[in-house]
Write an enzyme that holds these catalytic residues in place. Sequence first.
Site, PDB file in Angstrom:
ATOM      1  N   THR A   9      37.544  36.420  39.725  1.00 25.48           N
ATOM      2  CA  THR A   9      38.291  37.043  40.830  1.00 25.48           C
ATOM      3  C   THR A   9      38.632  35.987  41.863  1.00 25.48           C
ATOM      4  O   THR A   9      37.813  35.112  42.161  1.00 25.48           O
ATOM      5  CB  THR A   9      37.536  38.224  41.479  1.00 25.48           C
ATOM      6  OG1 THR A   9      38.169  38.552  42.722  1.00 25.48           O
ATOM      7  CG2 THR A   9      36.074  37.942  41.734  1.00 25.48           C
ATOM      8  N   HIS A  31      38.346  49.989  42.081  1.00 22.83           N
ATOM      9  CA  HIS A  31      39.778  50.280  42.214  1.00 22.83           C
ATOM     10  C   HIS A  31      40.272  51.352  41.256  1.00 22.83           C
ATOM     11  O   HIS A  31      41.458  51.422  40.967  1.00 22.83           O
ATOM     12  CB  HIS A  31      40.581  48.977  42.033  1.00 22.83           C
ATOM     13  CG  HIS A  31      40.301  47.969  43.108  1.00 22.83           C
ATOM     14  ND1 HIS A  31      40.599  46.635  42.993  1.00 22.83           N
ATOM     15  CD2 HIS A  31      39.742  48.122  44.340  1.00 22.83           C
ATOM     16  CE1 HIS A  31      40.223  46.004  44.105  1.00 22.83           C
ATOM     17  NE2 HIS A  31      39.700  46.885  44.932  1.00 22.83           N
TER      18      HIS A  31
HETATM   19  P1  NAD Z   1      43.422  37.591  40.581  1.00 22.59           P
HETATM   20  O1  NAD Z   1      44.523  37.629  39.569  1.00 22.59           O
HETATM   21  O2  NAD Z   1      43.766  37.429  42.002  1.00 22.59           O
HETATM   22  O3  NAD Z   1      42.419  36.399  40.206  1.00 22.59           O
HETATM   23  C1  NAD Z   1      42.025  36.191  38.883  1.00 22.59           C
HETATM   24  C2  NAD Z   1      40.973  35.099  38.821  1.00 22.59           C
HETATM   25  O4  NAD Z   1      40.574  35.001  37.460  1.00 22.59           O
HETATM   26  C3  NAD Z   1      41.480  33.715  39.267  1.00 22.59           C
HETATM   27  O5  NAD Z   1      40.548  33.131  40.154  1.00 22.59           O
HETATM   28  C4  NAD Z   1      41.561  32.944  37.947  1.00 22.59           C
HETATM   29  O6  NAD Z   1      41.258  31.559  38.095  1.00 22.59           O
HETATM   30  C5  NAD Z   1      40.480  33.630  37.110  1.00 22.59           C
HETATM   31  N1  NAD Z   1      40.628  33.527  35.661  1.00 22.59           N
HETATM   32  C6  NAD Z   1      41.754  33.302  34.924  1.00 22.59           C
HETATM   33  N2  NAD Z   1      41.449  33.252  33.615  1.00 22.59           N
HETATM   34  C7  NAD Z   1      40.098  33.454  33.517  1.00 22.59           C
HETATM   35  C8  NAD Z   1      39.183  33.511  32.427  1.00 22.59           C
HETATM   36  N3  NAD Z   1      39.594  33.351  31.172  1.00 22.59           N
HETATM   37  N4  NAD Z   1      37.880  33.747  32.698  1.00 22.59           N
HETATM   38  C9  NAD Z   1      37.437  33.902  33.970  1.00 22.59           C
HETATM   39  N5  NAD Z   1      38.262  33.848  35.039  1.00 22.59           N
HETATM   40  C10 NAD Z   1      39.569  33.625  34.816  1.00 22.59           C
HETATM   41  O7  NAD Z   1      42.538  38.873  40.287  1.00 22.59           O
HETATM   42  P2  NAD Z   1      41.532  39.708  41.198  1.00 22.59           P
HETATM   43  O8  NAD Z   1      40.797  38.802  42.127  1.00 22.59           O
HETATM   44  O9  NAD Z   1      40.758  40.573  40.282  1.00 22.59           O
HETATM   45  O10 NAD Z   1      42.467  40.591  42.115  1.00 22.59           O
HETATM   46  C11 NAD Z   1      43.583  41.211  41.605  1.00 22.59           C
HETATM   47  C12 NAD Z   1      43.607  42.736  41.710  1.00 22.59           C
HETATM   48  O11 NAD Z   1      44.372  43.150  40.579  1.00 22.59           O
HETATM   49  C13 NAD Z   1      42.282  43.443  41.593  1.00 22.59           C
HETATM   50  O12 NAD Z   1      42.276  44.383  42.587  1.00 22.59           O
HETATM   51  C14 NAD Z   1      42.318  44.137  40.227  1.00 22.59           C
HETATM   52  O13 NAD Z   1      41.937  45.489  40.388  1.00 22.59           O
HETATM   53  C15 NAD Z   1      43.775  44.153  39.829  1.00 22.59           C
HETATM   54  N6  NAD Z   1      44.005  43.819  38.381  1.00 22.59           N
HETATM   55  C16 NAD Z   1      43.236  44.405  37.414  1.00 22.59           C
HETATM   56  C17 NAD Z   1      43.402  44.060  36.067  1.00 22.59           C
HETATM   57  C18 NAD Z   1      42.524  44.742  35.020  1.00 22.59           C
HETATM   58  O14 NAD Z   1      42.092  45.876  35.226  1.00 22.59           O
HETATM   59  N7  NAD Z   1      42.198  44.075  33.912  1.00 22.59           N
HETATM   60  C19 NAD Z   1      44.375  43.117  35.696  1.00 22.59           C
HETATM   61  C20 NAD Z   1      45.181  42.552  36.716  1.00 22.59           C
HETATM   62  C21 NAD Z   1      44.978  42.916  38.066  1.00 22.59           C
END
Ligand code: NAD
Length: 234
Positions: A176, A104
């Site tokens: 994720t 992404h």
């Molecule tokens: P999501 O927010 O939909 O899901 C996050 C997942 O992480 C959940 O299943 C949750 O239970 C889990 N989680 C929470 N705390 C955790 C931990 N400490 N360790 C492991 N897992 C944990 O996120 P997604 O599926 O990545 O989709 C969201 C979209 O948002 C993606 O396309 C991403 O590119 C974008 N995004 C990116 C960032 C970043 O770059 N750090 C941050 C937020 C969103």
Amino acid sequence: MKKLVFLTGAGMSAESGISTFRDAGGLWEKYPVQQVASIEGYYRDPELVITFYNQRRKQLLECLPNEGHRIVAEMEKWFDTTVVTQNIDNLHEKAGSSHVIHLHGELMKATSSRNPNDSRCITTLPEERPFIKIGDKAADGSQLRPFIVWFGESVPMMEPAIEKAMEADIFVVIGTSLNVYPAAGLLNYVRPTAKLYLIDPKPASAVSASNIHIIKKGAGEGMKELRQLLTEEI
Ligand code: NAD
């Protein structure tokens, strides 16, 4: 060396202090996702979208890789390792991972508004001044924009990611919700003989039914457990 592939999402960086979508606590309410993460939103109000990513970049520079990122990088000692990430942060690289595929885009990079995937236009913003302004130009003369794959845009890194998924001996999903396609579809390319693991404190129901070893922990503790499991077998 066996081929190990990680698919990571927002949960991977949660322990570094970067909010996931779900528990963002206001961030995504103030800036609706359709406004700041879609190509239509960018055309509607480029300044708002550029400012949003300037703020995300400033926040990223205050964050460090967590134990999970560090153990993912450490796996290169024992495995031919590739990280496929949905995250736009650079914490895998900062932790030392050398093969990272960003599905992404990358927050620290900027590109052309006319042709975002033109490699001649992609630049890395300096950490001392990681901002884009209206009026800043890409190499092709168009407005400089964040190098992010927004909803409504193609995902060019899907192809190399699929190749890696197809070759994997071990495939590990971390943090994720597997809601965002085409990234979530990568699991479909993993060979039936490959070992599958999922590390997530609240695993997505979509995967709990399939043939997958679930480690119901956060990224740091979960990776410690996985390191133990995988290195025992070497
Ligand atoms: P999501 O927010 O939909 O899901 C996050 C997942 O992480 C959940 O299943 C949750 O239970 C889990 N989680 C929470 N705390 C955790 C931990 N400490 N360790 C492991 N897992 C944990 O996120 P997604 O599926 O990545 O989709 C969201 C979209 O948002 C993606 O396309 C991403 O590119 C974008 N995004 C990116 C960032 C970043 O770059 N750090 C941050 C937020 C969103």
